[in-house]
Write a protein that holds these residues in place. Structure first.
Motif, mmCIF file in Angstrom:
data_model
loop_
_atom_site.group_PDB
_atom_site.id
_atom_site.type_symbol
_atom_site.label_atom_id
_atom_site.label_comp_id
_atom_site.label_asym_id
_atom_site.label_seq_id
_atom_site.Cartn_x
_atom_site.Cartn_y
_atom_site.Cartn_z
ATOM 1 N N PRO A 60 -4.585 -4.939 2.264
ATOM 2 C CA PRO A 60 -6.047 -4.826 2.255
ATOM 3 C C PRO A 60 -6.457 -3.676 1.338
ATOM 4 O O PRO A 60 -5.972 -2.552 1.501
ATOM 5 C CB PRO A 60 -6.387 -4.527 3.720
ATOM 6 C CG PRO A 60 -5.113 -4.022 4.332
ATOM 7 C CD PRO A 60 -4.000 -4.658 3.585
ATOM 8 N N PRO A 61 -7.317 -3.923 0.358
ATOM 9 C CA PRO A 61 -7.631 -2.884 -0.622
ATOM 10 C C PRO A 61 -8.597 -1.820 -0.129
ATOM 11 O O PRO A 61 -8.803 -0.807 -0.809
ATOM 12 C CB PRO A 61 -8.225 -3.671 -1.794
ATOM 13 C CG PRO A 61 -8.819 -4.878 -1.155
ATOM 14 C CD PRO A 61 -7.923 -5.218 -0.004
ATOM 15 N N ALA B 76 -7.435 1.732 4.022
ATOM 16 C CA ALA B 76 -7.542 0.411 4.635
ATOM 17 C C ALA B 76 -6.829 0.365 5.978
ATOM 18 O O ALA B 76 -5.694 0.823 6.111
ATOM 19 C CB ALA B 76 -6.951 -0.651 3.707
ATOM 20 N N GLU B 77 -7.497 -0.178 6.962
ATOM 21 C CA GLU B 77 -6.896 -0.357 8.286
ATOM 22 C C GLU B 77 -5.769 -1.377 8.216
ATOM 23 O O GLU B 77 -5.871 -2.391 7.526
ATOM 24 C CB GLU B 77 -7.956 -0.811 9.286
ATOM 25 C CG GLU B 77 -9.095 0.178 9.477
ATOM 26 C CD GLU B 77 -10.200 -0.386 10.350
ATOM 27 O OE1 GLU B 77 -10.114 -1.583 10.722
ATOM 28 O OE2 GLU B 77 -11.150 0.365 10.667
ATOM 29 N N THR B 78 -4.682 -1.099 8.921
ATOM 30 C CA THR B 78 -3.524 -1.992 8.919
ATOM 31 C C THR B 78 -3.382 -2.800 10.197
ATOM 32 O O THR B 78 -2.541 -3.700 10.261
ATOM 33 C CB THR B 78 -2.237 -1.179 8.719
ATOM 34 O OG1 THR B 78 -2.067 -0.297 9.832
ATOM 35 C CG2 THR B 78 -2.286 -0.373 7.425
ATOM 36 N N GLU C 296 1.887 2.820 1.732
ATOM 37 C CA GLU C 296 1.834 2.045 2.969
ATOM 38 C C GLU C 296 1.916 2.919 4.218
ATOM 39 O O GLU C 296 2.655 3.904 4.260
ATOM 40 C CB GLU C 296 3.015 1.064 3.037
ATOM 41 C CG GLU C 296 3.014 -0.048 2.035
ATOM 42 C CD GLU C 296 4.193 -0.987 2.260
ATOM 43 O OE1 GLU C 296 4.704 -1.061 3.402
ATOM 44 O OE2 GLU C 296 4.635 -1.628 1.288
ATOM 45 N N ASP C 297 1.182 2.499 5.241
ATOM 46 C CA ASP C 297 1.366 2.963 6.619
ATOM 47 C C ASP C 297 1.446 4.482 6.762
ATOM 48 O O ASP C 297 2.453 5.026 7.222
ATOM 49 C CB ASP C 297 2.632 2.328 7.220
ATOM 50 C CG ASP C 297 2.494 0.825 7.376
ATOM 51 O OD1 ASP C 297 1.362 0.346 7.583
ATOM 52 O OD2 ASP C 297 3.506 0.124 7.285
ATOM 53 N N VAL C 298 0.390 5.160 6.379
ATOM 54 C CA VAL C 298 0.337 6.614 6.527
ATOM 55 C C VAL C 298 -0.849 6.972 7.416
ATOM 56 O O VAL C 298 -1.762 6.164 7.620
ATOM 57 C CB VAL C 298 0.218 7.324 5.165
ATOM 58 C CG1 VAL C 298 1.493 7.149 4.363
ATOM 59 C CG2 VAL C 298 -0.978 6.816 4.377
#
Length: 480
Positions: free
Chosen positions: A209-210, A424-426, A454-456
């Protein structure tokens, strides 16, 4: 007696016809499947007998080369990658056990000297004579020094991510980093089973998701359509209702009355959601297509290693054009919208170059074994994403993002940097995909980029923007 001879002739004739038929089948019909079998001994020896051309960066670093050796008394050539995992996903590999990937695959005709040009014809005669066939050398536009900085910045954070830098004037790929990486000399087998997916080129195959970086696309659509001007006023509440659900600003902040230009600089979700609703599905999707969404960029790279960006259904496929979407959430870069770092670098490049989408180009030139240049790609423009006036407006607003807004960590001394942050929310609490896209210098830009981590638990401004600054410093030190 004559009858027996006649019968024998018929048997021999049928056998000969069968032999001709089988030979024709194996040489014509089944030729491609035979060539694809890794166990085919002729293919193994044929590939090993070719002195495959080198792949070299624009700053003179050898990324792939062939080294001679012997096998069963024959001279053969084994592939070697002097820089290991520096650009492993882009360059790819050529392996008798694992096949080919990346540029090693898409540029195989040049690297094996089997193109249709004069050098390829000469190599065909060399094959017939039994002489060593020598492939062409491929010089990439990749800057190895800046590539190393990008890889180092991602690696020291211990994260999965990607950095892409393009030349916005011609689409040249100056940096294409992806972590984790692998060493194609020794680590292919391990990489195949690694849970971190190091073989995945996150720049071209990673879909994320951008977030708020997509607001650049929404802004381009709204400005081009006349839905807003930079001075259009909005109320700026902390949250609004969208489709029966709350849609809020980052940390539920209320901004009060403000202009559309201010909303882009400070990344106000509620304003862009309202703009998305005013634009409507058809207008926003038409702009997205103009930027290259919903289709694969037609560049010199294996198709299965370069995925299209767009809006996806639950099965992981691009949605049908008639399918309903939550336009306000798409407008802020969420919902089912996914994009590759390459796609978002193209968005930045279009703003930088006045509104055009330019085809990504990894190759600077191809050189024959005698050193002569046999191919030098020209820029390929794929269409216009926005008017030159809208691009100029966005350039100024994105410069303010770095000067006065959320992208201050991307500032580089002596260089005007323009950009847009994204967080962006993951779907995992406390974990975001951190983005920063932009270009530099803000006028007459030489670099357009996208950084994805990713995922921070940080934001795009905190995590991705400093990486962009480090890579820009490396690039400008190479070009000044």
């Amino acid at each position: 007696m004559n009858r027996r001879i006649g019968n024998l002739f018929i048997v021999l004739a049928v056998g000969l016809l069968g032999l001709i038929a089988m030979t024709t089948y194996w040489q014509v019909v089944a030729r491609s499947s035979l060539a694809a079998r890794q166990a085919n001994v002729r293919l193994v020896y044929r590939d090993l007998a070719i002195d495959r051309g080198s792949i070299v960066s624009s700053d003179g670093v050898t990324l792939a080369e062939s080294k001679p050796g012997t096998l069963d008394g024959r001279t053969v050539y084994f592939r070697h990658y002097p820089t290991g995992g520096l650009a492993a996903q882009l360059v790819g590999y050529s392996s008798l056990l694992a096949g080919r990937a990346g540029l090693e695959r898409s540029l195989d005709p040049e690297l094996t000297g089997s193109t249709g040009d004069l050098a390829g014809v000469v190599n065909s005669f060399d094959r017939l004579k039994g002489d060593t066939v020598r492939g062409d050398e491929v010089v990439l536009r990749l800057n190895a020094a800046a590539q190393k900085v990008a890889m180092d910045e991602l690696t020291k954070l211990g994260v999965r991510g990607s950095v892409v830098v393009l030349d916005p004037s011609n689409g040249g790929i100056l940096v294409m980093a992806s972590t984790p990486t692998f060493d194609p000399n020794t680590g292919l087998e391990q990489a195949l089973s690694d849970s971190g997916s190091p073989l995945l080129n996150r720049a071209t195959q990673g879909l994320y998701p951008p977030g708020s970086t997509f607001k650049v696309v929404t802004a381009a659509s709204a400005l081009d359509a006349g839905v807003v001007t930079p001075e259009t006023n909005f109320p700026g509440p902390s949250c609004i209702d969208s489709g029966g659900q709350k849609l809020c600003n980052f940390r539920d902040r209320a901004y009060g009355p403000h202009s559309f230009g201010y909303a882009l600089v400070h990344s106000i979700n509620t304003t862009f959601a309202q703009v998305g609703a005013d634009l409507g599905k058809d207008q926003l999707e038409a702009t997205m297509r103009g930027f290259g969404f919903f289709s694969r960029f037609p560049w010199d790279y294996p198709p299965e290693q370069s995925l299209p960006s767009g809006i996806f259904n639950r099965r992981g496929n691009l949605i049908d054009p008639s399918a309903p979407i939550d336009v306000p959430r798409i407008a802020i870069g969420q919902e089912r919208l996914l994009a590759t770092p390459l796609q978002m670098a193209e968005v930045a490049a279009a703003v930088a170059n006045g509104g055009q989408i330019v085809q990504p180009e990894p190759v600077q030139e191809v050189r024959a074994p005698d050193g002569s240049v046999v191919r030098r790609p020209s820029p390929v423009y794929l269409g216009r994403a926005m008017t030159t006036e809208t691009a100029a407006t966005l350039r100024e607003l994105m410069k303010q993002v770095v000067d006065d807004g959320t992208g201050g960590a991307a500032a580089v001394a002596g260089l005007d940097v323009a950009g847009k942050t994204g967080t962006a929310e993951t779907g995992t609490a406390g974990k975001n995909d951190a983005w920063f896209i932009g270009f530099a210098p803000a006028e007459a830009s030489r670099f357009a980029f996208a950084v994805l981590v990713e995922d921070v638990d940080g934001t795009g401004g905190d995590v991705a923007a400093p990486i962009a600054a480090a890579v820009l410093r490396a690039l400008t030190s190479q070009t000044t």
